[in-house]
Design a protein around this motif. Structure first.
Motif, mmCIF file in Angstrom:
data_model
loop_
_atom_site.group_PDB
_atom_site.id
_atom_site.type_symbol
_atom_site.label_atom_id
_atom_site.label_comp_id
_atom_site.label_asym_id
_atom_site.label_seq_id
_atom_site.Cartn_x
_atom_site.Cartn_y
_atom_site.Cartn_z
ATOM 1 N N GLN A 1 0.839 -1.205 0.000
ATOM 2 C CA GLN A 1 0.000 0.000 0.000
ATOM 3 C C GLN A 1 0.871 1.250 0.000
ATOM 4 O O GLN A 1 1.841 1.356 0.748
ATOM 5 C CB GLN A 1 -0.914 0.015 1.218
ATOM 6 N N CYS A 2 0.464 2.221 -0.830
ATOM 7 C CA CYS A 2 1.134 3.525 -0.885
ATOM 8 C C CYS A 2 0.853 4.284 0.408
ATOM 9 O O CYS A 2 -0.298 4.412 0.824
ATOM 10 C CB CYS A 2 0.614 4.312 -2.085
ATOM 11 N N CYS B 1 -1.289 7.857 -0.723
ATOM 12 C CA CYS B 1 -2.678 7.918 -1.195
ATOM 13 C C CYS B 1 -3.501 6.671 -0.909
ATOM 14 O O CYS B 1 -4.706 6.662 -1.135
ATOM 15 C CB CYS B 1 -2.715 8.228 -2.692
ATOM 16 N N TYR C 1 -3.163 3.725 -2.471
ATOM 17 C CA TYR C 1 -3.220 2.800 -3.609
ATOM 18 C C TYR C 1 -2.733 1.426 -3.155
ATOM 19 O O TYR C 1 -1.749 1.308 -2.427
ATOM 20 C CB TYR C 1 -2.339 3.330 -4.748
ATOM 21 N N TYR D 1 -1.349 -2.336 -4.244
ATOM 22 C CA TYR D 1 -0.794 -3.231 -5.264
ATOM 23 C C TYR D 1 -0.837 -4.646 -4.717
ATOM 24 O O TYR D 1 -0.183 -4.955 -3.717
ATOM 25 C CB TYR D 1 0.647 -2.873 -5.651
ATOM 26 N N CYS E 1 3.991 5.193 -7.761
ATOM 27 C CA CYS E 1 2.554 4.978 -7.619
ATOM 28 C C CYS E 1 1.833 5.596 -8.815
ATOM 29 O O CYS E 1 2.052 6.772 -9.132
ATOM 30 C CB CYS E 1 2.064 5.619 -6.316
ATOM 31 N N CYS F 1 -0.424 8.789 -7.434
ATOM 32 C CA CYS F 1 0.101 10.031 -6.854
ATOM 33 C C CYS F 1 1.584 10.275 -7.094
ATOM 34 O O CYS F 1 2.100 11.323 -6.721
ATOM 35 C CB CYS F 1 -0.191 10.067 -5.352
ATOM 36 N N THR G 1 4.180 8.648 -5.764
ATOM 37 C CA THR G 1 5.047 8.298 -4.640
ATOM 38 C C THR G 1 5.996 7.172 -5.066
ATOM 39 O O THR G 1 5.577 6.233 -5.740
ATOM 40 C CB THR G 1 4.176 7.846 -3.437
ATOM 41 N N LYS H 1 8.340 3.782 -5.084
ATOM 42 C CA LYS H 1 8.143 2.411 -4.602
ATOM 43 C C LYS H 1 8.653 2.241 -3.171
ATOM 44 O O LYS H 1 8.069 1.501 -2.382
ATOM 45 C CB LYS H 1 8.863 1.443 -5.544
ATOM 46 N N PHE I 1 6.156 2.469 -0.011
ATOM 47 C CA PHE I 1 5.027 1.546 0.100
ATOM 48 C C PHE I 1 5.293 0.622 1.282
ATOM 49 O O PHE I 1 6.446 0.330 1.600
ATOM 50 C CB PHE I 1 4.884 0.694 -1.169
#
Length: 58
Positions: free
Chosen positions: A9-10, A13, A15, A17, A43, A46, A48, A50, A53
């Motif tokens: 997860q980011c 934001c 997001y 994966y 990301c 947004c 961001t 890797k 995360f």
């Protein structure tokens, strides 16, 4: 037996994966492991990096 798929997860934001699902819209096929994604990947929502995360459990 292969290792279970993980979810990332980011921090910025939110997001998600999921290795099992990949992100075909970003060119990441289902089953693409986090370690196989290039370090310069960002990301898609947004921008961001890797490195920002976190692995999460759903």
């Amino acid at each position: 037996m292969s290792e279970p798929f993980k979810v990332w997860q980011c921090r910025t934001c939110g997001y998600i994966y999921d290795e099992a699902e990949g992100d075909p819209g970003e060119g990441l096929a289902p089953g693409t492991r986090w370690a196989d994604i290039p370090a310069h990947w960002i990301c898609p929502l947004c921008g961001t990096p890797k490195s920002d995360f976190d692995m999460i459990e759903l």
